[in-house]
Motif scaffolding. Structure first.
Motif, short mmCIF file in Angstrom:
data_model
loop_
_atom_site.label_atom_id
_atom_site.label_comp_id
_atom_site.label_asym_id
_atom_site.label_seq_id
_atom_site.Cartn_x
_atom_site.Cartn_y
_atom_site.Cartn_z
N UNK A 51 -4.05 14.88 -0.34
CA UNK A 51 -4.26 15.20 -1.70
C UNK A 51 -5.63 14.55 -2.45
N UNK B 58 0.94 19.84 -6.86
CA UNK B 58 0.82 20.27 -5.45
C UNK B 58 2.36 20.95 -5.36
N UNK C 101 0.12 6.85 -6.59
CA UNK C 101 -1.04 7.57 -6.56
C UNK C 101 -0.74 9.14 -6.61
N UNK C 102 0.37 9.54 -5.78
CA UNK C 102 0.53 10.93 -5.70
C UNK C 102 1.63 11.40 -6.29
N UNK D 263 1.55 2.02 -3.54
CA UNK D 263 0.13 2.18 -4.18
C UNK D 263 0.19 3.94 -3.98
N UNK D 264 0.56 4.13 -2.56
CA UNK D 264 0.06 5.66 -2.21
C UNK D 264 1.07 6.63 -3.01
N UNK E 75 -5.62 1.96 0.76
CA UNK E 75 -4.41 2.30 0.69
C UNK E 75 -3.86 3.36 1.69
N UNK F 262 -0.74 2.31 3.83
CA UNK F 262 0.51 2.89 3.46
C UNK F 262 0.96 3.76 4.92
N UNK G 297 -7.22 11.87 -2.56
CA UNK G 297 -7.36 10.49 -3.44
C UNK G 297 -8.65 9.80 -2.78
N UNK H 279 0.88 -1.23 -0.06
CA UNK H 279 0.04 0.07 -0.07
C UNK H 279 0.99 1.24 0.00
N UNK H 280 2.02 1.12 0.37
CA UNK H 280 2.96 2.31 0.75
C UNK H 280 3.24 2.67 -1.10
N UNK I 10 4.46 15.98 -6.81
CA UNK I 10 3.26 15.62 -6.03
C UNK I 10 2.01 16.15 -6.87
N UNK I 11 1.21 15.24 -7.01
CA UNK I 11 -0.27 15.80 -7.43
C UNK I 11 -1.15 15.23 -6.47
N UNK I 12 -2.33 15.71 -6.65
CA UNK I 12 -3.45 15.43 -6.00
C UNK I 12 -4.51 14.56 -6.92
N UNK I 13 -5.43 14.21 -6.36
CA UNK I 13 -6.36 13.05 -6.96
C UNK I 13 -6.75 13.56 -8.26
#
Lengths: 690, 379
Positions: B264, A227, A46-47, A42-43, B244, B248, B266, A39-40, A219-222
């Protein structure tokens, strides 16, 4: 309810609460400990986004450091999608402003671009590369109505000499799709839309020239909005190439070529294509290389118009009037060499020991005395090796070929590198073909089998139908017998055809001896062949890049002249052949005019050629390629030339004139760049032409 | 205001845990809501604090009246509550897909949140009068009908999450009231079985269900969130992003304001329904486990209060509140970690929401009342 009973029930509740909490905490621990790493990742995916910063490609210089290819800072109109507050309005307004100058830009086009990049919206969307200053001003004036529209300055490939040496430099173009992307080294992180070398040196040295793109970790948001910037890695400029090419010689060659084509076209409208190569005899370095029709690599960095598309990539069957300009004919097209092949035949005959170059004469009465009596273009009377080559006598060289035998001719041709790729540092080189008995048997065997398989099937179908149609048993018997008879006849014919078709006949040798038949070579191979004669049989590796230099000036790679083969012939044979070729270049020879301005002590050797094109639809009596090979000076050869003009008819009046200009410039006789006047060719003046 | 006796008798661990939870909630909300309205990063915290203050006033008010008054006006209360639920169906404004809101002077109130507390009071009285008469299904039937009405009215909004809270309340209170446990378990197991069967029939044969397709998808997607027809970008998105976020976070978390998933954006609804994911992401397992511990202690102290209540009515009221919170906690955290389907049920004291906070404060007021009026020997 008794207090005891209540206590029992509440205790049950107590355990239910604890039990549920336990389940939650177990699952929580599983997610946060066991699955944490996954998950780290993945996070972060994501960003964190990587935004590419394009590295400027390396530059390309000629042998003296004159620049041939560089980068230009251009203005590129791009969209930063997420700054657009009203997409529809902005795209419409932008299209309105740009459409008058760039008709392809419409709101739909821009929306398509946005759609294509929908998963990478944090990266600027390129709307148009290299817009002019007026457009920049126009857009800046309307800045307030164009939120999200940005004008970025970025490096773009620029060829200051335009089409000069265009074919050998090659061109860059974006990678179209994922299929094309697969051709590139995955470890180098190529992406769709990257500008990469597609041909020429740009392609061959792509991995050196490209440099290393820089990157911004953002770094981007959803919604993909940037950002903040995390790290920036600056791009590294690509390495520079220093060529063996001489820009001035190249220019002379191209000017001469264009004049020749212009002049020839008045007489031969099909004379539109051709190529010319000048090699340094001692090193194998390419001094000049040109292919026509010309190619301007600048055109390829932008979107091509339909007119340009047809000019560079014509569709359909080969049309001599629009032969297509994208191809570098010097290495990608193969042609029959015509009479320029005669030195090979001669050397093979000499090597066989069955021909005395001085004493043995052939009496030319206009045609060879052995069937199929292939004609000569003149009646030369008795000629030996020297006079025979000087006048390019077909009778003499058919006899020489007959004495040498086709195997020896093929062997000598291969000694000089004909029929194999020269391995020059350019992509997509063709290998050509030295025909021999083995090759003929194989290729014709296949063709015959294919043809007879079809005939057999036709016969079967026809007779089976007849057998089926027979009404009486007698008629049926007859039909079957007919079929057997026809089948036998076909097989007999097959045997005859097979034997005939796959056997090397004497006339195959004759055809080969004078450079016709199935001989097919590239102009680069011909150039290397002359250079090898001139270089005492030491065949050098032709090459274009002398060294690769880093942007800071360190030499990364240096290419030294390299002998790839020493011809297995008596040095005397080579000397005799050079002398014979010299007789072509002096008065009385077919190329005398070409050397007429050079001082006597320089002179040189040459061979002209007029080759039947072998193309279907061509007129056998009128459509000839003009071929020319030469070296100079005669005593201590330094440069070797080969050239071919499609439908140029004569070697000396087409490719020869390009050689003339180049030689005269090289030896300082005439500076074509100073008084750039078109050379007038008076055929009478040419004297003895083939 | 608050008598000295109240302060003396009040269950200190309960108060302590409650205070800790509220403070924890405010801290988490500060971080979780900071990016929701970038123009006013603290607007949600301010509103939540306002609700808290209002809630404190309500608690003091409740402490100064006798909560057993509910028992006396039971019928009126029950009718009034259901009328309110009908009213909201007609006049309510729709927010977040549910018709359950009423705007009063700029304040948006979710009627169902208050209805929960009111119905708990009514049902406690209803059950206390049926003590020892809940052995057969026939005897239990009136209880189900009694609770079925508000349940249906809330389903009509539609607000499945809150409706399910009513179910949990019914079960919890009836169990303690002495209803036949076998029948209760049978109903739960049978109900789940019917639901699963119905979903199966719907998926396979297109059997009609009283739910929209998107609602169904939302309920079933937790089993495999990537299989939402859009590769995890559709109905499965919230669950995936929540996992996630929590995953995380690891042991110690990324720190306040540092959670990329929430900060952010998500993770949607990260200041309301999915606030637990922010706890998991920014405060790690340590923070999340601490929160679970606080909830556990709170509920267990409530059991203690229920046991010491002065009468059976009070015990049942406490049981109703316990059932309500337990369901909220389990469902909210369960959906955040992918154990349970996503229904919009907030996390008590942590999620942002004025109605929910006020309703919970009323519950606290009642709990304290019951606590201080309990059987405890006072020195």
């Amino acid at each position: 309810m008794s207090p005891r009973e209540l206590q029992g029930k509440l205790r049950t509740c107590w355990y239910i609460i604890l039990g549920l909490m336990f389940v939650l905490i177990i699952k929580l621990a599983y997610v946060q400990f066991v699955q944490s790493d996954q998950y780290i990742t993945r996070a972060q995916k994501n960003s964190v986004r990587l935004v590419n910063i394009r590295a400027p490609r390396g530059e390309i210089y000629d042998r003296e450091g004159k620049i041939l290819v560089k980068n230009r800072q251009v203005y590129t109109v791009s969209l930063t999608y997420l700054k657009i507050t009203d997409r529809e309005k902005v795209t419409k307004h932008l299209a309105e402003l740009m459409n008058p100058v760039y008709p392809e830009i419409t709101p739909d086009y821009i929306n398509e671009l946005i759609e294509e990049q929908r998963y990478r919206l944090f990266e600027p969307i390129t709307v148009m590369r290299d817009v002019d200053w007026a457009m920049v001003v126009k857009l800046e004036e309307n800045r307030s109505e164009l939120p999200g529209v940005e004008i970025i300055v970025e490096p773009l490939r620029y060829y200051p000499e335009n089409s000069l040496a265009g074919h050998l430099l090659g061109y860059v173009h974006p990678i179209y799709d994922s299929k094309e992307l697969d051709q590139y080294d995955e470890s180098l992180n190529y992406r769709i839309g990257d500008l990469v070398g597609k041909d020429g040196l740009e392609r061959f040295y792509q991995d050196y020239l490209r440099g290393t793109d820089g990157a911004r970790r953002v770094e981007v948001d959803a919604r993909g909005r940037p950002i903040r910037e995390l790290v920036t890695q600056q791009p590294k400029t690509g390495d520079n190439l220093v060529l063996t090419l001489d820009r001035d010689l190249q220019r002379v060659m191209e000017i001469a070529a264009d004049e020749v084509f212009e002049q020839l076209q008045t007489k031969y409208p099909k004379a539109k294509a051709g190529s010319f190569v000048l090699l340094d005899v001692k090193t194998g370095g390419v001094l000049a290389l040109c292919s026509r029709p010309g190619l301007d690599p600048n055109v390829f960095t932008k979107n091509m118009g339909s007119e340009e598309m047809t000019y560079y990539f014509p569709q359909g069957n080969y049309d001599p009037l629009n032969p297509g300009a994208a191809s570098n004919r010097a290495i990608k097209s193969v042609y029959p060499p015509g009479s320029t092949f005669k030195p090979i035949t001669g050397m093979a005959a000499l090597a066989s020991g069955k021909l005395d170059p001085y004493e043995d004469y052939a009496n030319c009465k206009g045609a060879y005395w052995i069937a199929p009596y292939i004609g000569c273009w003149g009646v030369h009377g008795p000629v030996n090796y020297f006079s025979g080559l000087a006048v390019s006598c077909n009778v003499y060289f058919q006899e020489a070929g007959r004495r040498a035998g086709s195997d020896l001719i093929a062997k000598v041709a291969r000694e000089f590198g004909l029929g194999t790729k020269t391995s020059i540092d350019l992509p997509y080189e063709q290998s050509g073909l030295v025909p021999d008995a083995e090759w003929k048997k194989e290729i014709n065997g296949i063709l015959l089998d294919r043809r007879y398989d079809r005939l057999r099937k036709e016969l079967d179908d026809k007779h089976e139908a007849l057998i089926d149609a027979a009404e009486t048993s007698e008629a049926r018997q007859k039909a079957i017998a007919d079929k057997e008879k026809a089948s036998k006849a076909l097989e007999a014919q097959y045997k005859i055809d097979y034997k005939f078709g796959t056997t090397w006949h004497p006339y195959d040798t004759f055809n080969m001896s004078i450079g016709q038949g199935d001989n097919h070579y590239t102009v680069m191979q011909l150039a290397n062949f002359v250079a090898t004669i001139a270089n005492d049989g030491k065949r050098m590796q032709p090459y274009l890049v002398d060294k690769i230099v880093s942007p800071s000036g360190n030499v990364i790679k240096e290419f030294k002249p390299q002998v790839i083969h020493e011809v297995d012939l008596d040095p005397e044979i080579l000397e005799i052949t050079r002398e014979a070729m010299h007789s072509v270049a002096v008065p009385g020879g077919t190329a005398a005019y070409i050397f007429s301005k050079l001082p006597l002590e320089i002179s040189g050797g040459a061979k002209t050629g007029t080759a039947q094109t072998g193309r279907t639809g061509d007129n056998k009596n009128r459509d000839y390629h003009g071929v020319f090979i030469a070296y100079a000076p005669y005593d201590d050869p330094q440069i070797a030339f080969a050239g071919l003009v499609e439908y140029g008819y004569h070697g000396s009046t087409s490719a020869g004139l390009v050689a003339k200009a180049v030689f005269e410039h090289y030896f300082g006789v005439e500076d074509k760049l100073a008084n750039d006047l078109p050379a007038t060719v008076n055929e009478e003046e040419l004297g003895n032409i083939e | 205001m608050i008598s000295r006796r109240t302060l003396k008798v009040i269950d200190k661990p309960f108060l302590l845990v409650l205070t800790a939870l509220i403070v924890f909630g405010l801290v988490v909300l500060t971080s979780a809501s900071s990016d929701v309205n970038p123009g006013a990063p603290y607007i949600f915290l301010q509103k939540q604090l306002l609700s808290l203050v209002l809630g404190l006033v309500l608690i003091i008010f409740i402490l100064n009246i006798d909560y057993t008054i509910a028992s006396r006006y039971n019928r009126l209360l029950y009718l009034g509550t259901n009328l309110l639920l009908i009213l909201v169906l007609v006049l309510g404004t729709e927010m977040r897909g549910s018709q359950g809101w009423i705007s009063i002077g700029g304040l948006n109130l979710q009627v169902a949140e208050f209805a929960k507390i009111l119905i708990i009071l009514c049902f406690a009285d209803f059950l206390s009068k049926r003590q020892g008469m809940l052995n057969t299904l026939r005897e239990m039937m009136p209880c189900f009908l009694y609770m079925g009405l508000p349940f249906l009215l809330i389903m009509l909004q539609p607000d499945l999450g809150t409706a399910l809270v009513f179910l949990a309340i019914t079960m919890g209170m009836m169990f303690v009231a002495g209803a036949n446990p076998k029948i209760l378990v049978g109903i739960i197991v049978g109900g789940l079985g019917v639901i699963i069967l119905a979903l199966f029939l719907h998926a396979k044969f297109g059997m009609w269900l009283p739910l929209e397709e998107y609602q169904l998808k939302r309920l079933t997607v937790f089993v495999d969130p990537y299989n939402d027809g859009k590769g995890g970008r559709g109905a499965g998105w919230n669950i995936i992003q929540s996992l996630v976020a929590i995953g995380s976070g690891g042991l110690f978390g990324k720190g306040m304001f540092q959670g990329t998933q929430a900060q952010l954006n998500f993770l949607p609804e990260h200041h309301t329904d999915f606030i637990f994911a922010v706890v998991g992401e920014e405060f790690g397992f340590v923070g999340a486990a601490l929160l679970l511990l606080l909830f556990a202690v709170l509920l267990l102290r409530c059991i203690y209060i229920a046991y010491n209540a002065k009468d059976f009515f009070s015990t049942l009221v406490v049981m109703g509140i316990i059932s309500m919170w337990l369901f909220h906690i389990c469902e909210n955290i369960g959906m955040s970690i992918g154990l349970l389907p996503v229904t919009g049920v907030p996390l008590p004291f942590i999620s942002y929401g004025a109605s929910f906070m006020l309703a919970n404060m009323i519950a606290i007021g009642i709990l304290i009342s019951i606590n201080v009026k309990g059987r405890k020997i006072v020195f």
